[in-house]
Write a protein that holds these residues in place. Structure first.
Motif, mmCIF file in Angstrom:
data_model
loop_
_atom_site.group_PDB
_atom_site.id
_atom_site.type_symbol
_atom_site.label_atom_id
_atom_site.label_comp_id
_atom_site.label_asym_id
_atom_site.label_seq_id
_atom_site.Cartn_x
_atom_site.Cartn_y
_atom_site.Cartn_z
ATOM 1 N N ARG A 130 14.752 -3.620 -10.662
ATOM 2 C CA ARG A 130 13.829 -2.491 -10.656
ATOM 3 C C ARG A 130 13.147 -2.399 -9.308
ATOM 4 N NH1 ARG A 130 10.041 -3.988 -15.422
ATOM 5 N NH2 ARG A 130 10.502 -6.039 -14.512
ATOM 6 N N GLN A 131 12.861 -1.169 -8.892
ATOM 7 C CA GLN A 131 12.236 -0.921 -7.600
ATOM 8 C C GLN A 131 10.885 -0.254 -7.795
ATOM 9 O OE1 GLN A 131 14.469 1.519 -4.874
ATOM 10 N NE2 GLN A 131 13.261 0.891 -3.105
ATOM 11 N N ASN A 146 10.709 -3.267 4.005
ATOM 12 C CA ASN A 146 11.789 -3.167 3.033
ATOM 13 C C ASN A 146 11.242 -2.727 1.678
ATOM 14 O OD1 ASN A 146 13.642 -4.246 4.971
ATOM 15 N ND2 ASN A 146 12.865 -6.303 4.475
ATOM 16 N N GLY A 147 12.132 -2.187 0.828
ATOM 17 C CA GLY A 147 11.730 -1.825 -0.516
ATOM 18 C C GLY A 147 11.385 -3.047 -1.348
ATOM 19 N N ILE A 148 10.554 -2.842 -2.351
ATOM 20 C CA ILE A 148 10.114 -3.940 -3.223
ATOM 21 C C ILE A 148 10.989 -3.925 -4.472
ATOM 22 C CG2 ILE A 148 8.183 -4.875 -4.552
ATOM 23 C CD1 ILE A 148 6.318 -3.514 -2.515
ATOM 24 N N ILE A 149 11.815 -4.964 -4.627
ATOM 25 C CA ILE A 149 12.761 -5.071 -5.730
ATOM 26 C C ILE A 149 12.327 -6.209 -6.651
ATOM 27 C CG2 ILE A 149 15.170 -5.324 -6.384
ATOM 28 C CD1 ILE A 149 14.600 -2.850 -4.700
ATOM 29 N N VAL A 150 12.205 -5.915 -7.940
ATOM 30 C CA VAL A 150 11.838 -6.920 -8.947
ATOM 31 C C VAL A 150 13.105 -7.302 -9.705
ATOM 32 C CG1 VAL A 150 10.411 -7.432 -10.947
ATOM 33 C CG2 VAL A 150 9.531 -5.938 -9.145
ATOM 34 N N PRO A 151 13.464 -8.592 -9.731
ATOM 35 C CA PRO A 151 14.685 -9.008 -10.425
ATOM 36 C C PRO A 151 14.635 -8.683 -11.913
ATOM 37 C CG PRO A 151 13.892 -10.745 -8.967
ATOM 38 C CD PRO A 151 12.809 -9.711 -9.033
ATOM 39 N N GLU A 152 15.816 -8.606 -12.499
ATOM 40 C CA GLU A 152 15.939 -8.281 -13.924
ATOM 41 C C GLU A 152 15.286 -9.362 -14.781
ATOM 42 O OE1 GLU A 152 19.483 -7.139 -17.135
ATOM 43 O OE2 GLU A 152 19.966 -7.890 -15.130
ATOM 44 N N GLY A 153 14.551 -8.931 -15.784
ATOM 45 C CA GLY A 153 13.925 -9.864 -16.719
ATOM 46 C C GLY A 153 12.645 -10.493 -16.221
ATOM 47 N N GLU A 175 9.291 -16.208 -8.662
ATOM 48 C CA GLU A 175 10.029 -15.911 -7.441
ATOM 49 C C GLU A 175 9.140 -15.110 -6.493
ATOM 50 O OE1 GLU A 175 13.995 -13.377 -6.048
ATOM 51 O OE2 GLU A 175 13.739 -14.016 -8.132
ATOM 52 N N GLU A 176 9.065 -15.567 -5.250
ATOM 53 C CA GLU A 176 8.233 -14.873 -4.267
ATOM 54 C C GLU A 176 8.938 -13.605 -3.779
ATOM 55 O OE1 GLU A 176 7.143 -17.434 -1.104
ATOM 56 O OE2 GLU A 176 6.093 -18.890 -2.384
ATOM 57 N N LEU A 177 8.174 -12.518 -3.707
ATOM 58 C CA LEU A 177 8.711 -11.233 -3.261
ATOM 59 C C LEU A 177 8.107 -10.770 -1.950
ATOM 60 C CD1 LEU A 177 8.724 -9.287 -6.657
ATOM 61 C CD2 LEU A 177 10.600 -10.570 -5.600
ATOM 62 N N GLY A 178 7.346 -11.625 -1.295
ATOM 63 C CA GLY A 178 6.711 -11.233 -0.036
ATOM 64 C C GLY A 178 5.369 -10.582 -0.270
ATOM 65 N N ARG A 179 4.912 -9.877 0.721
ATOM 66 C CA ARG A 179 3.596 -9.236 0.674
ATOM 67 C C ARG A 179 3.762 -7.729 0.679
ATOM 68 N NH1 ARG A 179 -1.460 -10.336 4.892
ATOM 69 N NH2 ARG A 179 -3.101 -9.460 3.561
ATOM 70 N N ILE A 180 2.959 -7.057 -0.126
ATOM 71 C CA ILE A 180 3.018 -5.601 -0.179
ATOM 72 C C ILE A 180 2.594 -5.027 1.178
ATOM 73 C CG2 ILE A 180 0.661 -5.277 -1.020
ATOM 74 C CD1 ILE A 180 1.823 -3.047 -2.848
ATOM 75 N N GLY A 181 3.269 -3.960 1.601
ATOM 76 C CA GLY A 181 3.013 -3.404 2.924
ATOM 77 C C GLY A 181 1.685 -2.683 3.006
ATOM 78 N N LEU A 182 0.818 -3.137 3.895
ATOM 79 C CA LEU A 182 -0.495 -2.536 4.113
ATOM 80 C C LEU A 182 -0.714 -2.336 5.604
ATOM 81 C CD1 LEU A 182 -2.716 -4.681 1.686
ATOM 82 C CD2 LEU A 182 -1.869 -2.372 1.281
#
Length: 271
Positions: A130-131, A146-153, A175-182
């Motif tokens: 999911r994005q 980059n776009g923020i992608i959340v793995p399935e489940g 799971e780390e997804l980085g930092r939201i772009g601000l």
């Protein structure tokens, strides 16, 4: 008489633009993340009219001549980046900012836009992931662009410092997804509205002079998951400005009508 007509007409045009700006503020009083617009006026050309030499008398304390103004004009519209109130929604995809910052958003033409409207959504991708996107379908970007992608489940969790985690079932490591772009706004007067609560930098303007990426050392900005930021428009203040602008517009209209009557009288004079 021509001078007074020009001055009145120029002032009426600027006041009309201010009334349109105030109407836009009032119309967006309930828009999530909306920042009110403010107007900046400046004097138009000023002419110094000299007096005849006969007016230069000994002992005169005031300067000879008089200043003739040509009205005022609306030079620019700026954004008031004051903090709006936060409303709790308990929706995990709703995100609000506390402090001077904007979310980074990708536009269809490949450019980057910014917004305070954090009513985001997670849309499914063909592979089950999911994005994170805005309510208008624009991808939300992370700190690397980059776009923020959340793995399935997994569920998205955003920390107050902006770092994102994908939380899985009990017993699994997040799971780390980085930092939201601000980005932090340096010169809000150079931002332009793109519609749908999106802001952009005009073409030809140095982007780094308008917004700068938010760093880890800038702790005055925090992110609140499950909240949305409301508009910072105060209806009482806006209506007070509307009344003042309408009265100024009426005064300029009367001056214009009086100048027209005087010109008509002059045209009807008989020698």
């Amino acid at each position: 008489m021509n001078n007074s007509m020009i001055t009145s007409a120029a002032s009426m045009y600027s006041l009309q633009r201010k009334l349109e700006m105030l109407a836009d503020n009032v119309a967006n009083i309930n828009t999530v993340g909306y920042k009110r617009k403010t107007s900046v006026f400046e004097d138009m050309l000023t002419t110094l009219q000299p007096h005849e030499e006969d007016f230069r008398l000994d002992g005169r304390r005031t300067p000879s001549g008089f200043t003739l103004g040509w009205g005022a004009r609306l030079s620019s519209l700026t954004l008031d980046m004051a903090q709006g109130s936060l409303q709790q929604t308990d929706n995990p995809t709703d995100v609000a900012i506390e402090g001077n910052a904007l979310f980074r958003v990708a536009m269809p033409d490949g450019t980057e836009a910014y917004t305070r409207q954090g009513a985001f959504q997670l849309v499914p991708l063909p592979d089950g992931e999911r994005q994170l996107i805005t309510d208008d379908g624009h991808p939300v970007l992370d700190a690397d662009g980059n776009g923020i992608i959340v793995p399935e489940g997994r569920n998205l969790t955003i920390m107050p410092d902006g770092f994102m985690m994908a939380e899985g079932p009990a017993g699994t490591a997040p799971e780390e997804l980085g930092r939201i772009g601000l980005v932090q706004v340096v010169k809000p007067e150079l931002l332009r509205s793109l519609g749908d609560a999106l802001l952009g930098v005009s073409e030809g303007t140095n982007r780094d002079a308008v917004v700068t990426p938010l760093t880890d050392e800038q702790n005055e900005v925090s992110v609140r998951q499950g909240y949305t930021e409301q508009s910072n428009v105060n209806l009482t203040d806006e209506m007070a400005e509307v009344i003042a602008a309408q009265r100024a517009y009426q005064l300029s209209a009367r001056a214009l009508a009086s100048s027209e009557q005087m010109m008509g009288m002059a045209n009807n004079l008989r020698g």
